[in-house]
Design a protein around this motif. Structure first.
Motif, mmCIF file in Angstrom:
data_model
loop_
_atom_site.group_PDB
_atom_site.id
_atom_site.type_symbol
_atom_site.label_atom_id
_atom_site.label_comp_id
_atom_site.label_asym_id
_atom_site.label_seq_id
_atom_site.Cartn_x
_atom_site.Cartn_y
_atom_site.Cartn_z
ATOM 1 N N TYR A 191 20.791 69.313 24.060
ATOM 2 C CA TYR A 191 20.657 70.233 25.193
ATOM 3 C C TYR A 191 19.177 70.508 25.461
ATOM 4 O O TYR A 191 18.380 70.638 24.523
ATOM 5 C CB TYR A 191 21.313 71.580 24.899
ATOM 6 N N ALA A 208 15.550 71.871 34.876
ATOM 7 C CA ALA A 208 16.994 71.683 34.764
ATOM 8 C C ALA A 208 17.484 70.576 35.690
ATOM 9 O O ALA A 208 18.321 69.745 35.319
ATOM 10 C CB ALA A 208 17.713 72.989 35.076
ATOM 11 N N SER A 209 16.948 70.525 36.899
ATOM 12 C CA SER A 209 17.361 69.533 37.882
ATOM 13 C C SER A 209 17.068 68.119 37.409
ATOM 14 O O SER A 209 17.894 67.207 37.571
ATOM 15 C CB SER A 209 16.662 69.798 39.220
ATOM 16 N N ARG A 250 19.612 67.248 34.643
ATOM 17 C CA ARG A 250 20.960 67.057 35.196
ATOM 18 C C ARG A 250 21.064 65.734 35.953
ATOM 19 O O ARG A 250 22.074 65.027 35.855
ATOM 20 C CB ARG A 250 21.315 68.222 36.117
ATOM 21 N N GLN A 251 20.041 65.390 36.708
ATOM 22 C CA GLN A 251 20.052 64.141 37.463
ATOM 23 C C GLN A 251 20.129 62.924 36.545
ATOM 24 O O GLN A 251 20.640 61.871 36.940
ATOM 25 C CB GLN A 251 18.810 64.048 38.353
ATOM 26 N N LYS A 267 22.474 67.550 29.525
ATOM 27 C CA LYS A 267 23.036 68.890 29.433
ATOM 28 C C LYS A 267 21.914 69.928 29.405
ATOM 29 O O LYS A 267 20.945 69.782 28.660
ATOM 30 C CB LYS A 267 23.885 69.023 28.166
ATOM 31 N N VAL A 268 22.070 70.973 30.225
ATOM 32 C CA VAL A 268 21.054 72.012 30.352
ATOM 33 C C VAL A 268 21.701 73.383 30.188
ATOM 34 O O VAL A 268 22.800 73.622 30.685
ATOM 35 C CB VAL A 268 20.359 71.958 31.724
#
Length: 243
Positions: free
Chosen positions: A47, A56-57, A60-61, A65-66
């Motif tokens: 994470y 975070a972006s 996620r892209q 996991k964030v």
């Protein structure tokens, strides 16, 4: 035994703002670190724990996991502790977000401490590396650690410890590397305890664990990984990536 990795990732940094989003060979530093943690194959889950939607972006892209921090935190342990509170895990490994060249061998040694600890006497495991020069030994930015005969930490300090009064006695000085593996409960107990007096004085979070009675096993490593704290460090990392 379930073992996960947590990568604390603040966007702000006093010496190098936004360093985790700096380009390193076509990818942001934080993404390099995340992918390196995955590639070790040491963890059930990895994470990134951040206060930034920008970071975070990116994760996620990439399918990662964030966990977004709900509170402001002064140290990595607090940020990780908040994140793991509701997760099922036994051991949590703190991977530094600004160190994309992960030393798999050293991390495996930290995890091995808990695999061998049948009586569950160790609360944390962390790394130490020998200091070679007088300048490094006396540098207050290098946190020193002294241990007992079983490599359990006795104390951490920015001062020179031990004091070398008898120069006829050979002494090896060790720097504490801020890479930890925790039992989950040790993290929670740390999080629920206000900053302790010695920790506040030295500005070393490992001391809070000691002040509340946690046992820290130190593991020696010879690897000095590149941490990106300045623009100059980033240039070193770029050269390392091309090797």
């Amino acid at each position: 035994m379930k073992i996960i990795a947590m990568i604390p990732a603040r966007y702000s940094a006093s010496r190098f703002p936004g360093k985790l989003m700096q380009d390193l060979g076509g990818k942001p530093v934080i993404l390099r670190t995340y992918e390196a943690a995955i590639n070790t194959q040491l963890f059930s889950e990895v994470y990134v724990v951040s206060d930034s939607e920008i970071i975070a972006s990116v994760i996620r892209q990439a399918g990662g996991k964030v966990i977004i921090s709900e509170k402001e935190h002064e140290c990595g342990s607090d940020r990780i502790a908040e994140a793991v509170t509701n997760l099922e895990t036994d051991i949590v490994v703190n991977v530094q977000g600004d160190e994309p060249f992960i030393d798999k061998v050293s991390l495996a040694k930290l995890i091995d401490v808990f695999k061998k600890d049948n009586k569950k006497e160790v609360d944390l495991a962390s790394l130490k590396v020998a200091l070679k020069t007088k300048e490094d030994i006396e540098n207050p930015n290098h946190v020193k650690v002294i241990t007992d005969v079983n490599n359990m930490a006795i104390y951490f300090s920015r001062s020179v410890i031990p004091y070398h009064r008898d120069t006829n006695v050979s002494v090896t000085y060790f720097k504490h590397k801020g890479v930890y593996a925790f039992r989950k409960q040790a993290l929670i107990d740390f999080y629920n305890t206000p900053m302790t007096p010695l920790e506040a004085s030295e500005k070393i979070e490992a001391i809070r664990y000691q002040e509340i009675g946690k046992k820290i096993k130190m593991v020696e490593t010879t690897v000095e990984s590149i941490g990106i704290d300045t623009p100059e460090d980033l240039e070193k990392a770029k050269k390392q990536l091309k090797l």
